[in-house]
Design an enzyme around this catalytic site. Structure first.
Site, PDB file in Angstrom:
ATOM      1  N   PRO A  86      52.974  21.859  52.903  1.00 21.77           N
ATOM      2  CA  PRO A  86      52.105  21.715  54.068  1.00 21.77           C
ATOM      3  C   PRO A  86      51.874  23.015  54.832  1.00 21.77           C
ATOM      4  CG  PRO A  86      54.263  20.743  54.480  1.00 21.77           C
ATOM      5  CD  PRO A  86      54.197  21.067  53.010  1.00 21.77           C
ATOM      6  N   ASN A  87      50.645  23.148  55.277  1.00 20.16           N
ATOM      7  CA  ASN A  87      50.174  24.256  56.129  1.00 20.16           C
ATOM      8  C   ASN A  87      50.012  25.583  55.395  1.00 20.16           C
ATOM      9  OD1 ASN A  87      50.135  22.653  58.600  1.00 20.16           O
ATOM     10  ND2 ASN A  87      52.365  22.655  58.397  1.00 20.16           N
TER      11      ASN A  87
ATOM     12  N   ARG B 242      47.587  31.575  59.745  1.00 19.96           N
ATOM     13  CA  ARG B 242      48.694  30.860  60.363  1.00 19.96           C
ATOM     14  C   ARG B 242      49.817  31.831  60.744  1.00 19.96           C
ATOM     15  NH1 ARG B 242      53.197  27.545  56.906  1.00 19.96           N
ATOM     16  NH2 ARG B 242      54.267  26.680  58.708  1.00 19.96           N
TER      17      ARG B 242
ATOM     18  N   TYR C 267      54.144  35.028  58.733  1.00 22.65           N
ATOM     19  CA  TYR C 267      53.807  34.761  57.328  1.00 22.65           C
ATOM     20  C   TYR C 267      52.918  35.813  56.680  1.00 22.65           C
ATOM     21  CZ  TYR C 267      55.819  30.235  58.467  1.00 22.65           C
ATOM     22  OH  TYR C 267      56.679  29.244  58.859  1.00 22.65           O
TER      23      TYR C 267
ATOM     24  N   ASN D  16      57.192  26.463  47.040  1.00 22.71           N
ATOM     25  CA  ASN D  16      57.334  26.683  48.481  1.00 22.71           C
ATOM     26  C   ASN D  16      57.004  25.346  49.133  1.00 22.71           C
ATOM     27  OD1 ASN D  16      57.384  27.331  51.147  1.00 22.71           O
ATOM     28  ND2 ASN D  16      56.089  29.148  50.986  1.00 22.71           N
TER      29      ASN D  16
ATOM     30  N   ALA E 112      57.644  23.017  55.332  1.00 25.14           N
ATOM     31  CA  ALA E 112      58.574  22.284  56.194  1.00 25.14           C
ATOM     32  C   ALA E 112      59.305  21.158  55.463  1.00 25.14           C
ATOM     33  CB  ALA E 112      57.822  21.733  57.403  1.00 25.14           C
TER      34      ALA E 112
ATOM     35  N   HIS F 136      63.033  21.296  54.628  1.00 23.87           N
ATOM     36  CA  HIS F 136      64.091  20.964  55.580  1.00 23.87           C
ATOM     37  C   HIS F 136      64.236  19.469  55.820  1.00 23.87           C
ATOM     38  CE1 HIS F 136      63.553  25.224  56.079  1.00 23.87           C
ATOM     39  NE2 HIS F 136      62.359  25.058  56.591  1.00 23.87           N
TER      40      HIS F 136
ATOM     41  N   ASP G 179      65.322  14.812  44.935  1.00 27.41           N
ATOM     42  CA  ASP G 179      65.463  13.873  43.810  1.00 27.41           C
ATOM     43  C   ASP G 179      64.526  14.232  42.663  1.00 27.41           C
ATOM     44  OD1 ASP G 179      67.412  12.464  45.127  1.00 27.41           O
ATOM     45  OD2 ASP G 179      66.142  10.743  45.644  1.00 27.41           O
TER      46      ASP G 179
ATOM     47  N   GLU H  84      62.924  28.107  44.291  1.00 26.98           N
ATOM     48  CA  GLU H  84      62.505  27.881  45.687  1.00 26.98           C
ATOM     49  C   GLU H  84      62.064  29.211  46.286  1.00 26.98           C
ATOM     50  OE1 GLU H  84      65.764  26.473  48.101  1.00 26.98           O
ATOM     51  OE2 GLU H  84      64.546  26.473  49.935  1.00 26.98           O
TER      52      GLU H  84
ATOM     53  N   HIS I 154      60.222  31.222  49.826  1.00 25.39           N
ATOM     54  CA  HIS I 154      59.719  31.224  51.200  1.00 25.39           C
ATOM     55  C   HIS I 154      59.197  32.619  51.518  1.00 25.39           C
ATOM     56  CE1 HIS I 154      61.518  27.339  51.852  1.00 25.39           C
ATOM     57  NE2 HIS I 154      62.616  27.800  51.272  1.00 25.39           N
ATOM     58  N   LEU I 155      58.104  32.656  52.256  1.00 30.23           N
ATOM     59  CA  LEU I 155      57.585  33.948  52.725  1.00 30.23           C
ATOM     60  C   LEU I 155      58.535  34.551  53.746  1.00 30.23           C
ATOM     61  CD1 LEU I 155      54.358  32.086  53.001  1.00 30.23           C
ATOM     62  CD2 LEU I 155      54.198  34.361  52.005  1.00 30.23           C
ATOM     63  N   SER I 156      58.927  33.738  54.720  1.00 26.92           N
ATOM     64  CA  SER I 156      59.847  34.179  55.762  1.00 26.92           C
ATOM     65  C   SER I 156      61.282  33.956  55.292  1.00 26.92           C
ATOM     66  CB  SER I 156      59.587  33.382  57.049  1.00 26.92           C
ATOM     67  OG  SER I 156      59.920  32.018  56.859  1.00 26.92           O
TER      68      SER I 156
ATOM     69  N   ARG J 128      65.677  32.342  61.289  1.00 27.19           N
ATOM     70  CA  ARG J 128      64.805  31.629  62.223  1.00 27.19           C
ATOM     71  C   ARG J 128      65.568  30.468  62.886  1.00 27.19           C
ATOM     72  NH1 ARG J 128      59.362  30.429  59.245  1.00 27.19           N
ATOM     73  NH2 ARG J 128      58.742  30.003  61.398  1.00 27.19           N
TER      74      ARG J 128
ATOM     75  N   ARG K  91      65.760  25.322  60.402  1.00 26.90           N
ATOM     76  CA  ARG K  91      65.287  25.870  59.119  1.00 26.90           C
ATOM     77  C   ARG K  91      66.437  26.374  58.245  1.00 26.90           C
ATOM     78  NH1 ARG K  91      59.629  26.236  60.018  1.00 26.90           N
ATOM     79  NH2 ARG K  91      59.222  26.658  62.219  1.00 26.90           N
TER      80      ARG K  91
HETATM   81  C1  DQA Z   1      58.203  28.528  54.805  1.00 25.91           C
HETATM   82  C2  DQA Z   1      59.381  28.381  55.795  1.00 25.91           C
HETATM   83  C3  DQA Z   1      59.435  26.975  56.339  1.00 25.91           C
HETATM   84  O1  DQA Z   1      60.512  26.860  57.270  1.00 25.91           O
HETATM   85  C4  DQA Z   1      58.158  26.626  57.055  1.00 25.91           C
HETATM   86  O2  DQA Z   1      58.181  25.275  57.495  1.00 25.91           O
HETATM   87  C5  DQA Z   1      56.942  26.876  56.233  1.00 25.91           C
HETATM   88  C6  DQA Z   1      56.893  28.099  55.449  1.00 25.91           C
HETATM   89  C7  DQA Z   1      58.027  29.988  54.342  1.00 25.91           C
HETATM   90  O3  DQA Z   1      57.355  30.192  53.334  1.00 25.91           O
HETATM   91  O4  DQA Z   1      58.529  30.911  55.001  1.00 25.91           O
HETATM   92  O5  DQA Z   1      55.978  26.143  56.275  1.00 25.91           O
HETATM   93  O6  DQA Z   1      58.462  27.732  53.671  1.00 25.91           O
END
Ligand code: DQA
Length: 145
Positions: free
Chosen positions: A12-13, A20, A25, A77, A80, A83, A90, A101, A103-105, A110, A114
């Site tokens: 998502p997002n 964003r 990010y 990725n 959210a 978390h 599963d 897995e 993540h950009l951040s 944070r 998270r």
């Molecule tokens: C994220 C980190 C997550 O905590 C956050 O909810 C995201 C982006 C990242 O790529 O840093 O949507 O997965």
């Protein structure tokens, strides 16, 4: 010999990347990330397919699809859902395809909520904190599996 397939699933997002919270990010869009993954994929002999969905179940479906299609790896990725999602945990456990897995951040730098990843225990490994390069580093890792 046909190329290895790597599915890159985004939650998502992440469709809003570039606009964003760029301070967190970065300015690269998901299309920019896709282009750089495809370019590196060509050099590595890997076919890269990238998807994004704001819906948890679509990510579960993507993991199942990776298994059905004999993918070499999934780069995930989960945004959210990282978390919150027992369903993704599963699904990763239900398939034999290794899941990386990303993540950009760096979620550990944070907010406390998270710091827990529901998917990390089932992932092959995690790459976080390198911005858009997290995806390229994950592709390099996928190539070595
Ligand atoms: C994220 C980190 C997550 O905590 C956050 O909810 C995201 C982006 C990242 O790529 O840093 O949507 O997965």
């Amino acid at each position: 010999m046909s190329d290895k397939l790597v599915l890159v699933l985004n939650g998502p997002n992440l469709n809003l990347l570039g606009k964003r919270e760029p301070g967190i990010y970065g300015s690269a869009t998901l299309a920019d990330i896709e282009a750089s993954l495809q370019e590196r994929g060509q050099e590595l002999g890997i076919t890269v397919e990238l998807r994004q969905s704001n819906h948890e179940g679509a990510l579960v479906d993507g993991l199942h699809e990776a298994q059905e299609r004999g993918a070499a790896a999934v780069i995930l990725n989960a945004g959210a859902y990282t978390h919150t999602s027992v369903a993704l945990l599963d699904a990763i456990r239900a398939i034999t395809v290794p899941v990386i897995e990303v993540h950009l951040s760096n979620p550990h730098a944070r907010e406390a909520f998270r710091h827990t990843s529901w998917i990390a225990p089932a992932a092959k490994g995690t790459i976080a904190g390198f911005g858009a390069d997290s995806y390229l580093l994950a592709l390099e890792a996928a190539a070595r599996l």
